[in-house]
Design an enzyme around this catalytic site. Structure first.
Site, short mmCIF file in Angstrom:
data_model
loop_
_atom_site.label_atom_id
_atom_site.label_comp_id
_atom_site.label_asym_id
_atom_site.label_seq_id
_atom_site.Cartn_x
_atom_site.Cartn_y
_atom_site.Cartn_z
N ASP A 233 -25.09 -29.03 50.51
CA ASP A 233 -25.89 -27.76 51.24
C ASP A 233 -25.43 -27.27 52.89
OD1 ASP A 233 -28.07 -26.00 50.46
OD2 ASP A 233 -29.08 -26.80 52.18
N HIS B 232 -26.39 -9.10 43.73
CA HIS B 232 -26.29 -10.33 43.80
C HIS B 232 -26.20 -10.78 42.47
CE1 HIS B 232 -24.28 -13.55 46.14
NE2 HIS B 232 -25.78 -13.80 45.52
N GLU B 233 -27.54 -11.32 42.83
CA GLU B 233 -28.13 -12.99 41.55
C GLU B 233 -27.33 -11.85 40.02
OE1 GLU B 233 -28.26 -14.76 42.40
OE2 GLU B 233 -29.57 -14.17 44.84
N TYR C 93 -19.42 -16.90 51.38
CA TYR C 93 -20.49 -15.33 50.58
C TYR C 93 -19.70 -14.59 51.62
CZ TYR C 93 -24.63 -17.75 49.63
OH TYR C 93 -25.41 -18.26 48.49
N GLU D 69 -29.69 -17.53 40.86
CA GLU D 69 -29.29 -16.77 39.66
C GLU D 69 -29.25 -17.44 38.13
OE1 GLU D 69 -27.46 -18.00 41.66
OE2 GLU D 69 -25.42 -18.85 41.06
N HIS E 288 -23.96 -12.28 39.50
CA HIS E 288 -23.24 -14.06 39.12
C HIS E 288 -23.44 -14.60 37.60
CE1 HIS E 288 -23.74 -16.28 43.43
NE2 HIS E 288 -24.99 -15.98 43.22
N GLU F 221 -19.50 -17.39 45.19
CA GLU F 221 -20.34 -16.56 45.90
C GLU F 221 -19.60 -15.72 46.20
OE1 GLU F 221 -23.63 -16.39 46.33
OE2 GLU F 221 -23.90 -18.56 45.40
N1 BES Z 1 -26.73 -18.81 44.51
C1 BES Z 1 -27.46 -18.48 45.50
C2 BES Z 1 -28.53 -19.17 45.81
C3 BES Z 1 -28.41 -20.46 47.32
C4 BES Z 1 -27.12 -20.70 46.82
C5 BES Z 1 -29.21 -21.61 46.95
C6 BES Z 1 -26.75 -22.42 46.92
C7 BES Z 1 -28.62 -23.23 46.70
C8 BES Z 1 -26.98 -23.66 47.44
C9 BES Z 1 -27.44 -17.58 45.37
O1 BES Z 1 -27.34 -16.64 44.52
C10 BES Z 1 -27.95 -16.72 47.19
O2 BES Z 1 -26.56 -16.72 46.72
N2 BES Z 1 -28.63 -15.84 47.56
C11 BES Z 1 -28.94 -15.87 48.39
C12 BES Z 1 -28.55 -13.99 48.09
C13 BES Z 1 -27.49 -13.24 48.16
C14 BES Z 1 -28.23 -11.50 48.68
C15 BES Z 1 -26.84 -13.48 49.78
C16 BES Z 1 -29.92 -15.44 49.13
O3 BES Z 1 -30.97 -16.38 48.82
O4 BES Z 1 -30.18 -15.59 50.40
ZN ZN Z 2 -25.32 -15.63 45.33
#
Ligand code: BES
Ligand code: ZN
Length: 634
Positions: free
Chosen positions: A398, A317-318, A406, A293, A321, A340
């Site tokens: 991470d 989703h993005e 989520y 995002e 955010h 999330e």
């Molecule tokens: N912000 C996250 C990606 C992220 C989280 C990167 C933690 C690094 C550390 C992004 O918004 C996300 O959640 N992406 C998901 C997509 C979603 C539809 C659940 C993905 O990448 O799968």
């Molecule tokens: Zn996210």
């Protein structure tokens, strides 16, 4: 107002003060609550000295795969400040100045995950520090792609991924989600390339390859982003559009035709979009996430280009955010569910607005099934990580990226919605975003806000609010999801499995991606190879161009040794770097006695992966150890 010290009266902070209106929490605000909360993933001491604005001047050097830059920071400090501390990871620091004069600095000891603190001597009067540096090969945020890894195959490509704490590997920064700053940037790239940031962006290449950027709203460092390559732009509406490599642009614009509708749906729910423009860039397939995002410019994987717009919930989703996360930001990575969980909730609401209730309930049903599967697994090995409020001290943030923040987060909010009713909940959320915009939020801060503005003590205890947030596992009041469309799929599947009777022509053909995902998830765990072959002949799963369906299909087939899928698995793992697909696929290989195949594929695929995916797969496949064993036996 919380977390912004009253000591620092600058233009930015005074704007923030103005934006903070009289919430019911006003009376509990004392000096303590104005301070930044402790974040175990930064070396910065923002209560002593903190950044407010970045002026970044950079040259992107594709030949040497490094960025040479100067980061000039405006700072604000307390009365007795004698140093300001930045986070760095693998940066080569060349010189440091304070208010234009060379000053002393010191790089502290390296710690895994955190990197090294850069301590710069200042006085309380120091207004600006300037750091000349270059990135090195250990820049974990950066992925430098060779031309072969792009769609165009002619120019190299670069993109960053800063969340959670990787921004420090390409900019010396106070890398905590609670610390915000505005920025300006000047970036030089090769003359045939376009550069983009999480800022006001150009829409066209220029002849000299020099671009300027401005981000006037304060953001935390994990939202710093840069990409450069052979990139073109097409608008979808006045304020939305798509960037992609030229050969992918039309396909991408088709897929994201609903961008403007989504922004309008989001605004209708929780108030005006605060960032001006909303664009998406479709990156090469090694991008490690589905989406990121980055403000004004979501970074996205090309694996959502299904051709039928069926995977655009990722865009919802993005986009969501832009409120949950980018406006109201988790204060620390232990509060990640505030980013999330709220975003998944908001995402489902946008999907409902744009595509209808029975569509969004399919998505919610998939979410619920996934949560239950994952939580059950996690309860065996890492029950503590099934709490919404995490404890990631001494770990890579991470590790907190699981279905819990989520999807447990989502169902927690849905539970509250079901208790108080949608109307009241929407009003509550709208105020929450408005009152806390451009601020950091802790889990405790949210609970206080919830209790002050929405729930009674009786309701909180009935809903088991404390259990949801602070205890492992999924409480027994997990909201139910009923999807008629999935019930129909269940019936069809039952007849196929028990009576070998396939649905009449036209029925399955009308199913969306989501019905197919549900269908595949519901296959029995130990299904025969013959049955898999029969299903494959009927529905061509192995050859699907839909990445979600392919990745789902790899599970039963790999685990039950359906060999016909192996070449497709190999091709997929080499081509795609999206961690969400890699992890379960390699896991399936490892857990079904195909370690050798997994490692053989990985050795070919690894150079194509971003550091974020590589680090996870190295662990999963015991990569280093395998390497050493090879060396030992040699
Ligand atoms: N912000 C996250 C990606 C992220 C989280 C990167 C933690 C690094 C550390 C992004 O918004 C996300 O959640 N992406 C998901 C997509 C979603 C539809 C659940 C993905 O990448 O799968
Ligand atoms: Zn996210």
């Amino acid at each position: 107002m919380k977390y912004i010290s009253i000591l620092f009266v600058s233009l930015t902070t005074s704007l923030l003060v103005v934006s903070c209106n009289n919430s019911k929490n006003e009376e509990v605000k004392n000096k303590e609550s104005r301070e930044y909360v402790n974040d175990v993933h930064t070396y910065a001491k923002p209560n002593t000295a903190v950044v407010s604005h970045l002026n970044w001047d950079a040259t992107v050097d594709f030949d040497n795969k490094l960025i040479q830059a100067t980061a000039q920071w405006d700072i604000e400090s307390s009365d007795n400040a004698d140093e300001i501390i930045f986070d760095t990871y693998g940066l080569d620091i060349q010189s440091v100045q304070a208010d234009g004069k060379d000053t002393e600095y010191h790089l502290g000891a390296f710690k895994e995950e955190l990197g090294r603190p850069l301590k710069i001597s200042i006085t309380p009067e120091t207004k600006q520090v300037s750091i000349r540096y270059s990135t090195t090969d250990s820049a974990r945020a950066l992925q430098w792609l060779d031309p072969e890894q792009t769609a165009g195959k002619e120019l190299p490509f670069l993109f960053t991924q800063s969340q959670a704490i990787l921004a420090r590997s390409w900019i010396p920064t106070q890398d905590s989600p609670g610390i915000r700053f505005t920025y300006d940037a000047k970036v030089k790239v090769p003359s045939n390339m376009l550069a983009l940031m999480s800022a006001k962006n150009p829409s066209q290449k220029n002849v000299n390859g020099e671009y300027t950027f401005k981000m006037p709203q304060p953001i935390p460092s994990y939202l710093l982003a840069l990409t450069a390559g052979d990139i073109a732009y097409k608008a979808v509406s006045d304020r939305t559009g798509v960037y992609a490599e030229p050969s992918l642009l039309d396909t991408s614009v088709y897929e994201f035709q609903d961008l403007e509708n989504m922004v309008q749906a989001a605004e209708g729910l929780y108030g005006p979009y605060a960032w001006g423009q909303y664009d998406i860039i479709v990156l090469p397939p090694s991008f490690p996430f589905g989406g990121m995002e980055n403000p004004r410019l979501t970074f996205a994987t090309p694996t959502i280009l299904a051709g039928d717009r069926s995977l655009v919930s990722l865009v919802a989703h993005e986009l969501a955010h832009s409120w949950s996360g980018n406006l109201v930001t988790n204060a620390t990575w232990d509060d990640f569910w505030l980013n999330e969980g709220f975003t998944v909730y908001f995402e489902h609401r946008i999907m409902e607005e744009v595509y209808g209730h029975d569509y969004s309930e399919m998505l919610a049903s998939l979410t619920r099934d996934g949560l239950q599967r994952d939580a059950e697994e996690m309860m065996k090995e890492i029950p503590q990580d099934t709490r919404l409020k995490l404890n990631l001290e001494g770990r890579n943030p991470d590790d907190g990226v699981t279905s819990i923040p989520y999807d447990k987060g989502y169902f927690f909010l849905r539970l509250i919605e079901e208790e108080v009713g949608r109307e009241r909940f929407d009003e509550f959320l709208k105020n929450y975003f408005e009152e806390n915009k451009f601020k950091a939020m802790t889990t405790e801060g949210f609970v206080d806000y919830l209790m002050a503005n929405l729930l009674t003590e009786e309701q909180a205890s009935k809903l088991q609010i404390k259990e949801w947030i602070y205890e492992p596992g999924i409480p027994d009041n997990l909201p139910e999801v009923a999807s008629d469309r999935f019930t129909a799929v269940d019936k069809a599947l039952k007849r196929i499995m028990e009576e070998k009777i396939y649905p009449p022509q036209g029925v399955a053909e009308a199913w969306t991606t989501h019905e197919w995902l549900h269908f595949i998830h519901q296959l029995p765990k130990d299904i025969s190879k013959e049955k898999l072959k029969e299903l494959d002949q009927a529905y061509h799963f192995t050859q699907t161009g839909n990445s979600e369906i392919a990745a789902a299909w790899f599970q039963p087939t790999i685990r039950n040794n359906y060999e016909a899928v192996y070449p497709r698995v190999e091709e997929f793992l080499i081509h795609v770097g999206r961690r969400k697909f890699l992890t379960p696929t390699y896991e399936a290989l490892m857990e079904s006695g195909k370690e050798e195949m997994a490692r053989a594929i990985y050795s070919k695929a690894r150079p194509n992966y971003h550091a974020v995916s590589r680090e996870t797969m190295d662990k999963l496949l015991d990569y280093k150890k395998a390497d050493e064993q090879e060396n030992e036996s040699a």
